[in-house]
Design a protein around this motif. Structure first.
Motif, short mmCIF file in Angstrom:
data_model
loop_
_atom_site.label_atom_id
_atom_site.label_comp_id
_atom_site.label_asym_id
_atom_site.label_seq_id
_atom_site.Cartn_x
_atom_site.Cartn_y
_atom_site.Cartn_z
N GLY A 1 23.11 -40.21 16.19
CA GLY A 1 23.88 -41.20 15.45
C GLY A 1 24.70 -42.05 16.40
O GLY A 1 24.44 -42.08 17.61
N TYR A 2 25.69 -42.72 15.85
CA TYR A 2 26.55 -43.53 16.70
C TYR A 2 27.33 -42.66 17.69
O TYR A 2 27.77 -43.15 18.74
CB TYR A 2 27.51 -44.36 15.85
CG TYR A 2 26.81 -45.35 14.94
CD1 TYR A 2 25.74 -46.12 15.41
CD2 TYR A 2 27.19 -45.51 13.62
CE1 TYR A 2 25.08 -47.02 14.58
CE2 TYR A 2 26.55 -46.41 12.78
CZ TYR A 2 25.49 -47.16 13.27
OH TYR A 2 24.85 -48.05 12.44
N SER A 3 27.46 -41.39 17.38
CA SER A 3 28.06 -40.45 18.34
C SER A 3 27.23 -40.36 19.61
O SER A 3 27.77 -40.15 20.70
CB SER A 3 28.20 -39.07 17.70
OG SER A 3 26.96 -38.64 17.17
N THR A 4 25.92 -40.52 19.48
CA THR A 4 25.01 -40.49 20.63
C THR A 4 25.32 -41.64 21.59
O THR A 4 25.11 -41.53 22.79
CB THR A 4 23.55 -40.62 20.15
OG1 THR A 4 23.34 -39.72 19.05
CG2 THR A 4 22.57 -40.30 21.26
N LEU A 5 25.82 -42.73 21.05
CA LEU A 5 26.14 -43.92 21.84
C LEU A 5 27.57 -43.88 22.37
O LEU A 5 27.89 -44.61 23.31
CB LEU A 5 25.96 -45.17 20.99
CG LEU A 5 24.65 -45.28 20.21
CD1 LEU A 5 24.66 -46.50 19.31
CD2 LEU A 5 23.45 -45.31 21.15
N SER A 6 28.40 -43.03 21.79
CA SER A 6 29.83 -43.04 22.09
C SER A 6 30.29 -41.87 22.96
O SER A 6 30.92 -42.07 24.01
CB SER A 6 30.62 -43.03 20.78
OG SER A 6 32.00 -42.90 21.01
N PHE A 7 29.98 -40.64 22.56
CA PHE A 7 30.53 -39.47 23.24
C PHE A 7 30.11 -39.32 24.70
O PHE A 7 30.89 -38.84 25.53
CB PHE A 7 30.22 -38.19 22.46
CG PHE A 7 30.99 -38.06 21.17
CD1 PHE A 7 32.30 -38.49 21.08
CD2 PHE A 7 30.40 -37.50 20.05
CE1 PHE A 7 33.02 -38.38 19.88
CE2 PHE A 7 31.12 -37.37 18.86
CZ PHE A 7 32.42 -37.81 18.78
N PRO A 8 28.88 -39.74 25.08
CA PRO A 8 28.51 -39.62 26.50
C PRO A 8 29.39 -40.43 27.45
O PRO A 8 29.37 -40.19 28.66
CB PRO A 8 27.06 -40.15 26.52
CG PRO A 8 26.55 -39.82 25.15
CD PRO A 8 27.72 -40.07 24.25
N GLU A 9 30.19 -41.33 26.91
CA GLU A 9 31.15 -42.08 27.73
C GLU A 9 32.11 -41.15 28.44
O GLU A 9 32.65 -41.49 29.51
CB GLU A 9 31.93 -43.06 26.83
CG GLU A 9 33.05 -43.80 27.51
CD GLU A 9 33.87 -44.64 26.56
OE1 GLU A 9 34.97 -45.08 26.95
OE2 GLU A 9 33.42 -44.86 25.41
N PHE A 10 32.34 -39.96 27.88
CA PHE A 10 33.34 -39.05 28.41
C PHE A 10 32.73 -37.99 29.34
O PHE A 10 33.41 -37.04 29.73
CB PHE A 10 34.10 -38.38 27.25
CG PHE A 10 34.80 -39.38 26.38
CD1 PHE A 10 36.05 -39.87 26.73
CD2 PHE A 10 34.19 -39.88 25.23
CE1 PHE A 10 36.68 -40.80 25.95
CE2 PHE A 10 34.82 -40.82 24.44
CZ PHE A 10 36.07 -41.29 24.81
N LEU A 11 31.48 -38.17 29.70
CA LEU A 11 30.81 -37.25 30.61
C LEU A 11 30.89 -37.76 32.04
O LEU A 11 31.08 -38.94 32.29
CB LEU A 11 29.34 -37.10 30.22
CG LEU A 11 29.03 -36.63 28.79
CD1 LEU A 11 27.52 -36.50 28.61
CD2 LEU A 11 29.72 -35.31 28.48
N GLY A 12 30.72 -36.83 32.97
CA GLY A 12 30.65 -37.20 34.37
C GLY A 12 29.35 -37.93 34.68
O GLY A 12 28.41 -37.94 33.88
N GLU A 13 29.28 -38.52 35.86
CA GLU A 13 28.12 -39.35 36.23
C GLU A 13 26.81 -38.57 36.24
O GLU A 13 25.76 -39.10 35.92
CB GLU A 13 28.36 -39.97 37.61
CG GLU A 13 29.45 -41.04 37.63
CD GLU A 13 29.58 -41.68 38.99
OE1 GLU A 13 28.75 -41.38 39.88
OE2 GLU A 13 30.51 -42.50 39.17
N SER A 14 26.85 -37.31 36.62
CA SER A 14 25.62 -36.52 36.73
C SER A 14 25.29 -35.74 35.46
O SER A 14 24.28 -35.03 35.42
CB SER A 14 25.73 -35.54 37.91
OG SER A 14 26.81 -34.63 37.68
N ALA A 15 26.11 -35.86 34.44
CA ALA A 15 25.91 -35.10 33.21
C ALA A 15 24.80 -35.72 32.36
O ALA A 15 24.51 -36.91 32.45
CB ALA A 15 27.21 -35.03 32.41
N LYS A 16 24.21 -34.89 31.52
CA LYS A 16 23.10 -35.32 30.65
C LYS A 16 23.44 -35.02 29.19
O LYS A 16 24.00 -33.97 28.88
CB LYS A 16 21.81 -34.62 31.06
CG LYS A 16 20.59 -35.05 30.24
CD LYS A 16 19.33 -34.40 30.75
CE LYS A 16 18.88 -35.01 32.05
NZ LYS A 16 18.40 -36.41 31.89
#
Length: 225
Positions: free
Chosen positions: A56-71
């Motif tokens: 969902g839109y969470s897929t587009l939003s929450f990864p913003e808070f991950l580190g550069e190497s995170a998946k």
């Protein structure tokens, strides 16, 4: 009270935009108090590998808070919704997979889908090994919570959205550490956070959020937040 005012403004501003433009606001389909909890967990946990069951839109939003190497790996059962989110995604560290149901219409009494309806959807994430963070916000959530217990690392965190629905609660007993945040809504909304071996307070200011959710139960129904 300041937080309630802020959330009231945000929730109603989103509704005004939707009413006037007839378009969805592209934020996670959660209340702002729920979004802020997931964001806080991600900031403090700093997971390297995340799973989302229900894109969902969470897929587009929450990864913003991950580190550069995170998946961030997201699984979606509905083809048109999957295509929409996949086409909107601009992050190279986000992978979105369409796993169609094994059977439809759903056969469970709550019309949420169960393991027999969505076996491939529930089992597909196993190919990726263990995860540091799992968000359950799609179909067959009871079965997904059971699968999440198998896939989450001992110090990882699982989050369930729409935890106000009591028929999702049975798998909670698997998790040693947990917190349930329910509000005045009877069906949608609410968050549950669980872990095999990590105290929830390690990644979330539990007392602060419990206090705010109690306040929301008093004022939220009137303000519709």
């Amino acid at each position: 009270m300041i937080q309630i005012i802020s959330h009231t403004y945000k929730e109603w501003w989103d509704r005004i935009i939707k009413w006037t433009t007839h378009e969805e606001v592209t934020k996670p389909l959660m209340r702002y108090r729920e979004i802020e909890i997931v964001e806080e967990i991600l900031k403090n946990l700093q997971p390297k590998k995340c799973l989302e069951l229900g894109a969902g839109y969470s897929t587009l939003s929450f990864p913003e808070f991950l580190g550069e190497s995170a998946k961030w790996i997201s699984i979606e059962h509905e083809r048109h919704w999957f295509k929409k989110i996949k086409d909107m995604n601009r992050r190279s560290n986000v992978e979105i997979f369409h796993i169609p149901p094994n059977r439809f219409p759903w056969t469970d009494e709550h019309k949420d889908g169960d393991y027999s309806d969505l076996k491939d959807y529930v089992e597909f994430p196993s190919k990726f090994g263990e995860f540091d963070f799992i968000l359950v916000d799609g179909r067959a959530r009871n079965d997904c919570l059971i699968k999440a217990y198998e896939l989450i690392k001992s110090d990882g965190v699982v989050v369930l959205h729409d935890a106000n629905r009591e028929y999702y609660h049975e798998p909670f007993k698997l998790y040693k550490h947990q917190i349930l945040l329910k509000d005045y809504r009877k069906d949608p909304g609410g968050l549950w956070i669980g872990s095999k071996g990590r105290e929830i307070m390690d990644v979330l200011d539990v007392d602060k959020h419990l206090k705010y959710w109690r306040e929301t139960c008093v004022f939220g129904k009137v303000l519709r937040i």
